[in-house]
Design a protein around this motif. Structure first.
Motif, PDB file in Angstrom:
ATOM      1  N   GLY A 140       0.868  -1.273   0.057  1.00 20.88           N
ATOM      2  CA  GLY A 140       0.052   0.104   0.084  1.00 20.88           C
ATOM      3  C   GLY A 140       1.031   1.278   0.070  1.00 20.88           C
ATOM      4  N   LEU A 142       0.637   6.056   0.794  1.00 20.04           N
ATOM      5  CA  LEU A 142      -0.144   7.204   1.173  1.00 20.04           C
ATOM      6  C   LEU A 142       0.485   8.223   0.424  1.00 20.04           C
ATOM      7  N   PRO A 261       2.788   2.711   4.428  1.00 18.44           N
ATOM      8  CA  PRO A 261       1.859   2.581   5.540  1.00 18.44           C
ATOM      9  C   PRO A 261       2.304   1.447   6.237  1.00 18.44           C
ATOM     10  N   TYR A 263       0.700  -1.776   9.496  1.00 19.82           N
ATOM     11  CA  TYR A 263      -0.480  -2.588   9.947  1.00 19.82           C
ATOM     12  C   TYR A 263      -0.131  -3.121  11.366  1.00 19.82           C
ATOM     13  N   ASN A 268      -7.086   2.893  14.922  1.00 14.05           N
ATOM     14  CA  ASN A 268      -6.790   3.842  13.861  1.00 14.05           C
ATOM     15  C   ASN A 268      -6.121   4.968  14.797  1.00 14.05           C
ATOM     16  N   LEU A 282      -8.432   8.392   9.238  1.00 15.37           N
ATOM     17  CA  LEU A 282      -8.145   7.588   7.790  1.00 15.37           C
ATOM     18  C   LEU A 282      -8.891   6.494   7.763  1.00 15.37           C
ATOM     19  N   THR A 283      -9.505   6.509   6.643  1.00 16.93           N
ATOM     20  CA  THR A 283     -10.444   5.133   6.508  1.00 16.93           C
ATOM     21  C   THR A 283      -9.828   4.254   5.284  1.00 16.93           C
ATOM     22  N   THR A 284      -9.801   3.165   5.509  1.00 14.82           N
ATOM     23  CA  THR A 284      -9.575   2.092   4.270  1.00 14.82           C
ATOM     24  C   THR A 284     -10.648   1.170   4.148  1.00 14.82           C
ATOM     25  N   ASP A 286      -9.919  -2.159   3.392  1.00 14.24           N
ATOM     26  CA  ASP A 286      -9.615  -3.396   4.001  1.00 14.24           C
ATOM     27  C   ASP A 286     -10.086  -3.562   5.323  1.00 14.24           C
ATOM     28  N   MET A 291      -4.958   0.190   8.550  1.00 18.15           N
ATOM     29  CA  MET A 291      -3.617   0.923   8.000  1.00 18.15           C
ATOM     30  C   MET A 291      -3.542   2.008   8.909  1.00 18.15           C
TER      31      MET A 291
END
Length: 302
Positions: A140, A142, A261, A263, A268, A282-284, A286, A291
């Motif tokens: 991933g 950003l 990023p 994990y 969050n 931040l929204t993802t 998955d 993230m």
């Protein structure tokens, strides 16, 4: 003696058409050199920005730079930063005369080390690492356009401390050495987003390369860790002709540097900001993992 001319070069061209002559304005370019005051030593890699336009570039390996003054404004201010030197602001103006900017940077004074008191040694202060502790990037990325910010909440674990440095893991892809701005905010109660800015001056830096952690020394600001913690943020800036992006589905060019990023957290801790919008978590997509921005801070604990 070196003569210093704080002027810029303006050029224009004529576009001929069947109906007559049309005039088109092209950017005015500011060219110059960055040297150490008193020695004429050239300083490569200096970060050069136009304060009014949010446009930035870097001095080349010989200490020379060239930056475009895009907006139709008569004056602006060059801001120059080099590690180990005091930040410098140089006023510039749009002019038809050819000119050259010589920026003389003053070296920062070396900190005075106090001798240990007689009768016993002083224990070295303990430095703790907060935020991301990952050693390599995850999948991933950003990214951001000018003014975009990503900030990670660095919690206070109930101890007094002073910030020593902040770090960002910058991907080797994209343009890793493009300049970016560092922000440090007081966290709102409960980590509900960034609050008041803590840095007393504009800090613009540039990583030598990507694929690794890039640490920024902030110890000179003597920033104590608030009880609700801090948000450490990266802000994307405009810099150079290579600082581009395309929306084509067939080809995509990253815009500036890429922030990797991580994990490793179960919650969050990352908030993002874009021009025209407020800070938001931040929204993802998955939902199986969370993230966060790969950002960290070193804190000297008391």
């Amino acid at each position: 003696m070196r003569q210093k001319l704080y002027t810029i070069t303006t050029s224009a061209f004529l576009m001929m058409g069947a109906c007559g002559v049309a005039h088109a304005q092209v950017p005015a370019f500011i060219s110059g050199e960055v040297i150490e005051k008193g020695s004429d030593k050239h300083l490569p890699g200096a970060v050069v920005t136009l304060a009014g336009e949010r446009i930035g570039t870097k001095a080349d390996a010989r200490g020379y730079f060239r930056i475009a003054m895009m907006k139709e404004r008569p004056t602006d201010t060059l801001e120059l930063m080099v590690a180990g030197y005091q930040a410098l602001r140089v006023p510039v103006e749009r002019s038809a005369a050819s000119g050259w900017v010589t920026a003389e940077m003053v070296k920062k004074a070396t900190a005075i080390t106090r001798d240990a008191p007689t009768g016993g040694a002083v224990a070295a202060p303990q430095v703790s690492l907060f935020g991301s502790k990952a050693t390599k990037k995850s999948d991933g990325m950003l990214q951001g356009y000018p003014g975009t910010k990503y900030a990670l909440w660095i919690k206070n674990e109930g101890k007094a401390g002073v910030l020593k440095s902040v770090g960002f893991f910058i991907d080797a892809l994209g343009f890793p050495s493009e300049p970016f701005r560092v922000h440090i905010y007081k966290a709102l109660p409960g980590g509900k987003g960034p609050g008041e800015e803590m840095l007393t001056e504009k800090v613009v830096v540039s990583a030598p390369k990507g694929g690794q952690w890039f640490n920024v020394d902030v110890s000179k600001y003597y920033l104590t860790l608030p009880k609700d913690g801090i948000f450490v943020a990266m802000e994307w800036l405009v810099a150079g002709e290579s600082f581009v992006a395309t929306d084509s589905k067939e080809e995509y060019t990253p815009y500036g540097q890429i922030l990797s990023p991580t994990y490793e957290f179960k919650e969050n801790l990352t908030w993002n900001f874009t021009i025209g919008k407020e800070w938001s978590p931040l929204t993802t997509f998955d939902k199986s993992r969370i993230m966060n921005a790969m950002i960290r801070a070193e804190v000297t604990m008391f």
